[in-house]
Design an enzyme around this catalytic site. Sequence first.
Site, mmCIF file in Angstrom:
data_model
loop_
_atom_site.group_PDB
_atom_site.id
_atom_site.type_symbol
_atom_site.label_atom_id
_atom_site.label_comp_id
_atom_site.label_asym_id
_atom_site.label_seq_id
_atom_site.Cartn_x
_atom_site.Cartn_y
_atom_site.Cartn_z
ATOM 1 C CE LYS A 213 -3.895 2.083 2.248
ATOM 2 N NZ LYS A 213 -4.898 1.916 3.300
ATOM 3 N NE ARG A 223 -6.433 9.575 3.263
ATOM 4 C CZ ARG A 223 -5.145 9.828 3.094
ATOM 5 N NH1 ARG A 223 -4.725 11.082 3.070
ATOM 6 N NH2 ARG A 223 -4.281 8.853 2.952
ATOM 7 C CE LYS A 267 -6.267 1.520 -0.549
ATOM 8 N NZ LYS A 267 -6.910 1.374 0.739
HETATM 9 C C1 PBG Z 1 -6.839 3.386 5.179
HETATM 10 C C2 PBG Z 1 -7.571 3.188 3.897
HETATM 11 C C3 PBG Z 1 -7.344 3.922 2.736
HETATM 12 C C4 PBG Z 1 -8.243 3.470 1.785
HETATM 13 C C5 PBG Z 1 -8.977 2.440 2.363
HETATM 14 N N1 PBG Z 1 -8.551 2.280 3.678
HETATM 15 C C6 PBG Z 1 -6.303 4.932 2.461
HETATM 16 C C7 PBG Z 1 -6.268 6.131 3.289
HETATM 17 O O1 PBG Z 1 -7.292 6.723 3.642
HETATM 18 O O2 PBG Z 1 -5.140 6.518 3.598
HETATM 19 C C8 PBG Z 1 -8.353 4.042 0.413
HETATM 20 C C9 PBG Z 1 -9.428 3.519 -0.468
HETATM 21 C C10 PBG Z 1 -9.695 4.380 -1.655
HETATM 22 O O3 PBG Z 1 -9.075 5.433 -1.870
HETATM 23 O O4 PBG Z 1 -10.569 3.998 -2.427
HETATM 24 N N2 PBG Z 1 -6.615 2.258 5.923
#
Ligand code: PBG
Length: 343
Positions: A213, A223, A267
């Site tokens: 990630k 977010r 990801k």
């Molecule tokens: C954090 C989390 C993120 C996503 C899912 N879980 C990243 C983040 O907010 O830093 C991103 C998913 C997306 O952008 O579709 N654990």
Amino acid sequence: MNRIARPLPSASRRVDEITGSRRLRRMRKADWSRRLVQETRLTVDDLIWPVFVVEGENRHEEVAAMPGVTRLSVDLLAREAERAAKLGIPAIATFPKVELALKDQTGSEILNPDNLINRATRAIKEAVPEIGVITDGALDPFTSHGHDGILREGIIVNDETVAQVAQAAVLQAAAGADIIAPSDMMDGRIGAIRDALDAAGFQDVAIMSYATKFASAFYGPYREAIGTQGLLKGDKKTYYLDHANTDEAMREIEQDLAEGADMVMVKPGLPYLDIIRRAKDEFAMPTFAYQVSGEYAMIEAAAKNGWLDGEKAMLESLAAFKRAGCDGVLTYFAPRVAALLRG
Ligand code: PBG
């Protein structure tokens, strides 16, 4: 350099003299032959649908930065899960928008057996036992600072976070989750989750590791969707991968597999196809990509403006994951693609 003086290479030669008898366009001449030689194919079986859950009843809220995506209350989510199962989508991945009043410094609400995520799992499993439910073991929806770990004196503390995530995984499994997918990138989380699940009798609950990630700008709309946008201070570079690194990404996968991960994920997706290809070639494990919120938003925004054909761009982007070596893709397009693929 004198371009004029160079003789044009093929001016005097016939095309057959250049290519021999080989003509690569032959197999592209008709739809039937293009279908016949197609190397990879996207099917409904490749799809995992990430969904957002919110408190309340009969509630659905638009996510502004993700046109077409909504946050759903548990009751509506269960109905959508039924629709997804009817479309043949194998699994759903849930992400909660947790009430602000329930968030704290350590994300303790993740340890509530009746928290939003666990209630959603139970409701989905009750409505559609045949669909796979994937839950995220990360703390970020539950922390008041939006980080994926426990924050102490400005530092995300690893081991304390891991212990809590492992406990949360057991609660998620008890609620009915089929796959635990920790997205926090703490060291040692996979092994700790595996131990905790096994000790609690959940040997058959699988782990999909968000093994690689990357610290990415493409998570922006997510977010907003889970309401951590205004909370997060700083960035996640002390735990997510540097987007410049591929060897380090392979070390993460190697480590997570050694600790017991059943499947690995890359990801974001589209900007990291090289990582997917390398992961599949080096480890030959079930490999997934997360086409994240920002990737979705880019395609949707351009389509809304009439700048590209959204449906074609959606299909082409998903085909790219298959070509790169993915066994499946987490995508917000899942129900739309599934409906399309089923005609
Ligand atoms: C954090 C989390 C993120 C996503 C899912 N879980 C990243 C983040 O907010 O830093 C991103 C998913 C997306 O952008 O579709 N654990």
